[in-house]
Motif scaffolding. Structure first.
Motif, mmCIF file in Angstrom:
data_model
loop_
_atom_site.group_PDB
_atom_site.id
_atom_site.type_symbol
_atom_site.label_atom_id
_atom_site.label_comp_id
_atom_site.label_asym_id
_atom_site.label_seq_id
_atom_site.Cartn_x
_atom_site.Cartn_y
_atom_site.Cartn_z
ATOM 1 N N UNK A 1 0.868 -1.184 0.000
ATOM 2 C CA UNK A 1 0.000 0.000 0.000
ATOM 3 C C UNK A 1 0.900 1.228 0.000
ATOM 4 N N UNK A 2 0.329 2.370 -0.330
ATOM 5 C CA UNK A 2 1.124 3.602 -0.298
ATOM 6 C C UNK A 2 1.245 4.058 1.165
ATOM 7 N N UNK A 3 2.127 3.393 1.872
ATOM 8 C CA UNK A 3 2.243 3.615 3.322
ATOM 9 C C UNK A 3 2.744 5.031 3.604
ATOM 10 N N UNK A 4 3.665 5.498 2.774
ATOM 11 C CA UNK A 4 4.196 6.844 2.967
ATOM 12 C C UNK A 4 3.088 7.881 2.782
ATOM 13 N N UNK A 5 2.302 7.713 1.744
ATOM 14 C CA UNK A 5 1.198 8.652 1.468
ATOM 15 C C UNK A 5 0.169 8.626 2.592
ATOM 16 N N UNK A 6 -0.147 7.421 3.075
ATOM 17 C CA UNK A 6 -1.141 7.309 4.154
ATOM 18 C C UNK A 6 -0.582 7.963 5.417
ATOM 19 N N UNK A 7 0.703 7.764 5.663
ATOM 20 C CA UNK A 7 1.330 8.410 6.830
ATOM 21 C C UNK A 7 1.225 9.932 6.705
ATOM 22 N N UNK A 8 1.542 10.475 5.523
ATOM 23 C CA UNK A 8 1.474 11.934 5.341
ATOM 24 C C UNK A 8 0.065 12.438 5.621
ATOM 25 N N UNK A 9 -0.915 11.690 5.152
ATOM 26 C CA UNK A 9 -2.306 12.086 5.392
ATOM 27 C C UNK A 9 -2.590 12.113 6.896
ATOM 28 N N UNK A 10 -2.152 11.077 7.602
ATOM 29 C CA UNK A 10 -2.447 11.000 9.040
ATOM 30 C C UNK A 10 -1.700 12.089 9.816
ATOM 31 N N UNK A 11 -0.510 12.424 9.355
ATOM 32 C CA UNK A 11 0.229 13.521 10.006
ATOM 33 C C UNK A 11 -0.531 14.830 9.795
ATOM 34 N N UNK B 1 -4.683 9.494 14.489
ATOM 35 C CA UNK B 1 -5.024 8.149 14.001
ATOM 36 C C UNK B 1 -3.721 7.386 13.744
ATOM 37 N N UNK B 2 -3.466 6.350 14.540
ATOM 38 C CA UNK B 2 -2.221 5.601 14.356
ATOM 39 C C UNK B 2 -2.259 4.689 13.131
ATOM 40 N N UNK B 3 -1.088 4.397 12.624
ATOM 41 C CA UNK B 3 -0.966 3.517 11.460
ATOM 42 C C UNK B 3 -0.268 2.225 11.905
ATOM 43 N N UNK B 4 -0.902 1.092 11.616
ATOM 44 C CA UNK B 4 -0.271 -0.205 11.874
ATOM 45 C C UNK B 4 0.157 -0.769 10.521
ATOM 46 N N UNK B 5 1.378 -1.248 10.411
ATOM 47 C CA UNK B 5 1.806 -1.853 9.147
ATOM 48 C C UNK B 5 1.801 -3.378 9.284
ATOM 49 N N UNK B 6 0.998 -4.004 8.421
ATOM 50 C CA UNK B 6 0.988 -5.463 8.342
ATOM 51 C C UNK B 6 2.116 -5.861 7.392
#
Ligand SMILES: Cc1ncc(COP(=O)(O)O)c(C=O)c1O
Length: 459
Positions: free
Chosen positions: A212-222, A232-237
């Protein structure tokens, strides 16, 4: 004249076992037992009928370990992992593994984690911690905490839906699309609200091996944290990807280098190269583990903290994991991963030459596997290819449909593991060529044949 003595019935064990001619116990708890040899042969003969793990291209799970590792495993099968009072060195070895993984995943400081039965247990525990931490935040704000939700894509493993059902959390699943098999920030954003306990993103999906676009999702959550004060925390599977990305794509950021990544799970028994029965959960910081989920007990002679769904379990796989860490180090893992990647690329090149297939996402960061589908018009489909290959040559190459809304897409996927040498890649490619020729000549499989084909994405 004296009559000849009656020959006694021969002892069945002298020439075979009773079960050469008798049915094996199947239903009733047996009244009497049998000799160890008979029991061993009875079990062994059943297993002969199974698939050969070396030809299992479906599984992500390790099917071969070095003899020295096997020796450690065999010599420690009697050691109960949870018995920390009696086996404190085993407990220390678990902690070493957690610290090494935190280091591999660039944790900013001291952290905590757990050895688990696999990624499924790690995900249950990690997601429970998300739920508990969210509830604490809501209660502190005097807000309702009765409608938690969790956001993830349709590309996740079934364990995420299982968690939601078992632990009463609303799953907010971003559907896939034809030609889009992973998710990004734009997919996640509409689903987030104050009841979101977290977002789960996948590093190395079960379906196509991409991230998944983990970096993009992280930027959104930041951004959401800064703008809306919504944490909203991010868990990486990282069940599969956690031992692949650090070695094949070390510059690709998906781990604790990203601010909102609070926890990561990884399967030791997949690309951690250990036999089944080991997974890991690693938190970014100690504070990311909800303290209420840790239980303290002293039944085993010493007060101990446990954060697991299971209690007793074997220590062997923890020891085997540590063996691999010290035996291979970063250099050795990188060597093994690159070898698998090279062979996956060799297989991909042969499938292109075959002319019947198109590859899925071959130019993207991917697990060492080849995901492919039929291109153009054929009188047969991917399930037929899977069946034909297994019927002709015994390879277990799974075919499956993608999750909604890409369920019209059928995929074949070959895991390229350590045991699949370059020579075997060529054999496999030849066998796929031959299976296609057979199908070209005779058409698709009969429905009764199809029923026998392996149709799940595997594990
Ligand atoms: C992405 C992903 N998550 C979770 C799991 C479940 O892992 P385990 O089999 O270690 O419980 C898998 C298994 O294939 C997986 O691929």
């Amino acid at each position: 004249m004296a009559r000849a003595a009656q020959m006694p019935d021969p002892d069945p064990l002298q020439y075979g076992t009773r079960f050469l001619t008798q049915e094996v116990p199947k239903t009733d708890f047996p009244q009497g037992g049998m000799t160890p040899v008979e029991a061993m042969r009875l079990v062994g003969e059943d297993l002969i009928l199974e698939g050969d793990p070396f030809r299992n291209l479906a599984t992500f799970v390790t099917t071969w370990m070095e003899p020295e590792a096997q020796r450690i495993i065999a010599e420690n099968l009697h050691r109960n992992f949870i018995d920390h009072a009696e086996y404190p060195r085993t407990a220390e070895i678990e902690q070493r593994c957690i610290r090494m993984l935190a280091n591999l995943y660039n944790a900013p400081g001291e952290t905590t984690g757990a050895r688990t039965q696999g990624s499924s247990e790690a995900i249950m525990l990690g997601a429970l911690s998300l739920k508990w931490k969210w509830r604490k935040r809501r209660e502190a704000a005097g807000a309702a905490a009765d409608r938690p939700n969790l956001v993830f894509g349709g590309d996740v493993h079934v364990v995420w839906e299982k968690f939601c059902r078992y632990f009463d959390v609303e799953p907010r699943i971003v559907p896939l699309q034809e030609d889009k098999y992973t998710i990004g920030a734009e997919d996640v954003e509409p689903h987030l609200d104050e009841n979101t306990i977290g977002v789960a993103a996948v590093l190395g999906t079960t379906f196509t091996g991409h991230k998944d676009d983990i970096e993009g999702i992280n930027d959104l959550l930041v951004a959401i944290k800064n703008e809306r004060d919504l944490d909203v925390p991010l868990h990486v599977d990282a069940a599969s990807g956690g031992f692949v990305w650090p070695f094949l794509y070390p510059h690709s950021e998906w781990d604790f280098r990203l601010q909102q990544v609070r926890s990561i799970n990884v399967s030791g028994h997949k690309f951690g190269l250990v036999y089944p029965g080991i997974g890991w959960l690693v938190f970014r910081e100690k504070a990311d583990l909800a303290e209420d989920l840790v239980f303290y007990e002293n039944y085993l002679g010493k007060t101990d903290a446990t954060f697991t769904l299971n209690f007793s379990t074997g220590a062997s796989m923890v020891l085997a994991q540590y063996y691999n860490f010290v035996r291979l180090g970063r250099e050795g893992y990188a060597y093994v991963m690159k070898a698998m990647e090279m062979n996956a690329k060799a297989l991909a090149a042969r499938l292109k030459e075959n002319g019947n297939f198109e590859l899925i996402g071959e130019d993207e960061e991917q697990l060492p596997l080849v995901a492919f589908r039929l291109a153009g018009e054929h009188d047969y489909d991917e399930f037929d290819v899977s069946w034909q290959l297994s019927a002709e040559r015994g390879w277990m190459l799974p075919a499956y449909t993608m999750p909604p809304n890409a369920e019209n897409v059928k995929v074949l996927r070959a895991l390229v593991k350590q045991t699949l040498s370059r020579e075997q890649i060529d054999r496999l490619a030849d066998d796929i060529d031959q299976a296609c020729k057979t199908l070209d000549a005779k058409g698709g499989a009969h429905p009764s044949e199809r029923k026998k084909a392996k149709v799940s994405p595997g594990y």
